[in-house]
Enzyme design. Structure first.
Site, PDB file in Angstrom:
ATOM      1  N   ASP A  41       1.123  -8.392  23.864  1.00 30.98           N
ATOM      2  CA  ASP A  41       0.697  -7.164  24.524  1.00 30.98           C
ATOM      3  C   ASP A  41       0.923  -5.905  23.684  1.00 30.98           C
ATOM      4  O   ASP A  41       0.746  -4.791  24.170  1.00 30.98           O
ATOM      5  CB  ASP A  41       1.447  -7.012  25.861  1.00 30.98           C
ATOM      6  N   HIS A 245       0.922  -1.544  -6.350  1.00 33.55           N
ATOM      7  CA  HIS A 245       0.919  -1.425  -4.883  1.00 33.55           C
ATOM      8  C   HIS A 245       2.112  -2.156  -4.271  1.00 33.55           C
ATOM      9  O   HIS A 245       1.993  -2.895  -3.301  1.00 33.55           O
ATOM     10  CB  HIS A 245      -0.404  -1.948  -4.296  1.00 33.55           C
ATOM     11  N   ASP A 262       5.447   6.601  -4.010  1.00 34.35           N
ATOM     12  CA  ASP A 262       4.059   7.000  -3.737  1.00 34.35           C
ATOM     13  C   ASP A 262       3.951   7.028  -2.223  1.00 34.35           C
ATOM     14  O   ASP A 262       3.907   5.978  -1.569  1.00 34.35           O
ATOM     15  CB  ASP A 262       3.103   5.979  -4.363  1.00 34.35           C
ATOM     16  N   ASP A 273      -1.336  12.433  -0.515  1.00 32.98           N
ATOM     17  CA  ASP A 273      -1.075  11.285  -1.390  1.00 32.98           C
ATOM     18  C   ASP A 273      -0.325  11.786  -2.616  1.00 32.98           C
ATOM     19  O   ASP A 273      -0.935  12.343  -3.527  1.00 32.98           O
ATOM     20  CB  ASP A 273      -2.430  10.653  -1.762  1.00 32.98           C
ATOM     21  N   HIS A 352      -5.148   1.779 -14.355  1.00 36.22           N
ATOM     22  CA  HIS A 352      -5.918   2.224 -13.180  1.00 36.22           C
ATOM     23  C   HIS A 352      -6.647   3.529 -13.494  1.00 36.22           C
ATOM     24  O   HIS A 352      -6.448   4.124 -14.555  1.00 36.22           O
ATOM     25  CB  HIS A 352      -5.012   2.364 -11.952  1.00 36.22           C
ATOM     26  N   HIS A 356      -8.857   9.690  -7.195  1.00 27.75           N
ATOM     27  CA  HIS A 356      -9.886   9.334  -6.212  1.00 27.75           C
ATOM     28  C   HIS A 356     -10.068  10.494  -5.253  1.00 27.75           C
ATOM     29  O   HIS A 356      -9.217  11.392  -5.176  1.00 27.75           O
ATOM     30  CB  HIS A 356      -9.454   8.060  -5.461  1.00 27.75           C
ATOM     31  N   HIS A 363      -8.237   6.902   0.274  1.00 28.80           N
ATOM     32  CA  HIS A 363      -9.310   6.715  -0.710  1.00 28.80           C
ATOM     33  C   HIS A 363     -10.566   7.139   0.044  1.00 28.80           C
ATOM     34  O   HIS A 363     -11.183   6.349   0.743  1.00 28.80           O
ATOM     35  CB  HIS A 363      -9.405   5.261  -1.182  1.00 28.80           C
ATOM     36  N   GLU A 386      -3.542  11.316 -10.863  1.00 23.93           N
ATOM     37  CA  GLU A 386      -2.403  10.403 -10.847  1.00 23.93           C
ATOM     38  C   GLU A 386      -2.326   9.473 -12.063  1.00 23.93           C
ATOM     39  O   GLU A 386      -2.352   8.247 -11.930  1.00 23.93           O
ATOM     40  CB  GLU A 386      -2.420   9.568  -9.575  1.00 23.93           C
ATOM     41  N   TYR A 390       3.179   2.144 -17.204  1.00 23.07           N
ATOM     42  CA  TYR A 390       3.917   1.032 -16.588  1.00 23.07           C
ATOM     43  C   TYR A 390       4.257   0.047 -17.701  1.00 23.07           C
ATOM     44  O   TYR A 390       3.366  -0.620 -18.233  1.00 23.07           O
ATOM     45  CB  TYR A 390       3.061   0.367 -15.500  1.00 23.07           C
ATOM     46  N   ARG A 407       4.601   7.341 -12.495  1.00 19.17           N
ATOM     47  CA  ARG A 407       3.314   7.902 -12.069  1.00 19.17           C
ATOM     48  C   ARG A 407       3.614   9.278 -11.483  1.00 19.17           C
ATOM     49  O   ARG A 407       4.655   9.460 -10.826  1.00 19.17           O
ATOM     50  CB  ARG A 407       2.622   7.007 -11.029  1.00 19.17           C
ATOM     51  N   GLU A 409       1.561  12.114  -9.244  1.00 23.11           N
ATOM     52  CA  GLU A 409       0.307  12.250  -8.491  1.00 23.11           C
ATOM     53  C   GLU A 409       0.332  13.503  -7.625  1.00 23.11           C
ATOM     54  O   GLU A 409       1.247  13.698  -6.820  1.00 23.11           O
ATOM     55  CB  GLU A 409       0.099  11.021  -7.594  1.00 23.11           C
TER      56      GLU A 409
END
Ligand code: GLY
Ligand code: MN
Ligand code: MN
Length: 440
Positions: A41, A245, A262, A273, A352, A356, A363, A386, A390, A407, A409
């Site tokens: 539920d 991710h 992030d 973001d 990457h 975006h 995104h 961003e 790595y 990173r 961003e």
């Protein structure tokens, strides 16, 4: 009509105008997202469909916007749940059609139970039907049933729509350029997320678990009025920073490691973001600082490349050049800059894109390229910047750099003269980050 109601109505008017210009009018049907069961539920927290919300501002599930562009004028219709005093005791307030029509500026609103019969009539003899295709299987089914229903009435002299158009393509172009109302909400979302990153820098200590830092972020989001995270927060310590991710958020943070966060909130339907990377103990080591300064330089080059009239892809190219040269200078890549760019060897450490579109979705809607040509930037577009580096353990990598993942961003609004950094209030330079991490 109040200001907010006028904003959503204006967007519907713009869509109707577009429908007239492209197909001579027609019918648009835009459903919101279904509720999704989590277990038995319990449901996942409800999140409206962004396209639906963009043209309605209506927050409830089980609702459909119908817009008619016809020879005898335009009509704005809403189908939604009826008032239900018993259910409202359990689940809370529902507008019901009468209040929804008034509050959200529709010409008419109907109970959802009347939708099928009303829509079949509305669908007859229209030049086009604009609706999402392939988004929700149950909705696809309803659309084909509707068309079959009209087809079945052929002998009465009516015809189904001549064209079926994915309405998302029409709305994507509108959503790409944010109006003043959207820009204000995105500034607020960005401000809340900046505060959350500052809180994370100020509170994190060696020995904390990543999920404890995630809790600090969530605390700041919710206490500031954000409704949700815009996406699951990535709180990635040490080697986890090299997992783009990463989602577990379960590691115990060690003295001497970096922490990559992030995370961004969603405020009144708009995302932010932000990524920041900082030392768990508050001070960058020399190799960490080298990599951090490189990513920061790449980000500065990206921001300089964001100009109205310029190509979207320009800033990714800027990031690649600065990062590739930096990897050569640090001894991570071998060869000249042109050789490293040509061979793509830099992708071992930067794999990457540099950003975006950002808006209702993290995104966000909008093409990046049409017919081989990059979209050109114009004021009102919002994008992330961003770049990152790595560095996983590998035979060709000096050990001093192993497991350094960085990173940085930010969220940028394109302006007439360049850009406005909506997330400027998040510490970014080495000195500012170390200051924000001070433990005294
Ligand atoms: N947080 C998702 C992204 O940066 O694209
Ligand atoms: Mn992003
Ligand atoms: Mn991000």
């Amino acid at each position: 009509m109040d200001h907010k109601r006028q904003i959503y109505r204006n967007r519907r008017v713009a869509l109707l105008k577009h429908m007239r210009a492209t197909t001579g009018g027609g019918l648009a049907l835009i459903p919101t997202a279904p509720e999704v069961a989590r277990n038995r539920d319990s449901h996942f927290p409800y999140r409206h469909d962004s396209y639906f919300y963009y043209v309605s501002g209506f927050p409830e599930p089980e609702a459909v916007v119908a817009l008619v562009a016809a020879e005898d004028g335009d009509r704005h219709l809403l189908f939604c749940r009826e008032k239900n005093p018993e259910r409202e005791v359990w689940d809370g307030f529902r507008y019901g059609p009468d209040a929804a029509r008034e509050v959200f500026g529709f010409d008419a609103a109907h109970p959802l139970g009347e939708m099928d019969s009303v829509l079949a009539d509305l669908c007859c003899d229209r030049p086009a039907l604009y609706t999402p295709l392939g988004l929700l299987p149950a909705w696809d089914r309803k659309v084909t049933d509707l068309i079959n229903e009209v087809r079945g009435r052929a002998r009465t002299g009516v015809a189904p729509p001549e064209h079926i158009v994915d309405v998302r393509q029409s709305l994507d172009a509108m959503r790409l350029v944010k109006d003043a109302h959207e820009q204000a909400l995105m500034r607020r979302a960005a401000g809340i997320s900046s505060a959350a990153h500052r809180r994370a820098m100020a509170t994190t200590r060696p020995g904390w678990f990543e999920y404890q830092v995630e809790a600090e972020l969530a605390h700041e989001f919710l206490r500031s009025g954000a409704q949700a995270v815009a996406y699951p927060s990535i709180v990635a310590g040490g080697p986890n920073a090299c997992v783009l991710h990463y989602r577990d958020n379960s590691r115990q943070l060690q003295d001497g490691e970096l922490l990559l966060i992030d995370a961004g909130c969603e405020y009144q339907g708009y995302a932010s973001d932000i990524t920041r990377t900082f030392p768990v103990n508050g001070r960058f080591s020399a190799p960490q600082k080298d990599v951090y300064e490189l990513v920061l330089a790449a980000q500065a080059a990206c921001i300089a490349a964001i100009q109205p009239g310029g190509e979207f892809h320009d800033y990714h190219r800027a990031a690649e050049r600065v990062l590739a040269q930096g990897f050569i200078d640090l001894g991570l890549c071998q060869g000249t800059l042109d050789e490293v760019l040509e061979s793509g060897s830099y992708k071992q450490f930067y794999m990457h894109r540099a950003g975006h579109w950002l808006g209702m979705d993290v995104h966000d809607a909008g093409l990046y390229q049409t017919r081989g040509e990059s979209i050109r930037l114009s004021p009102g577009m919002v994008l992330t910047v961003e770049p990152g580096a790595y560095i996983r353990p590998a035979d060709n990598v000096p050990e001093a750099f192993w497991n350094i993942g960085v990173r940085i961003e930010d969220d940028l609004l394109v302006t007439v003269s360049g850009s406005e950094n909506l997330t400027q209030a998040t510490p970014r330079t080495v000195a500012a980050v170390e200051e924000a991490c001070r433990r005294d």
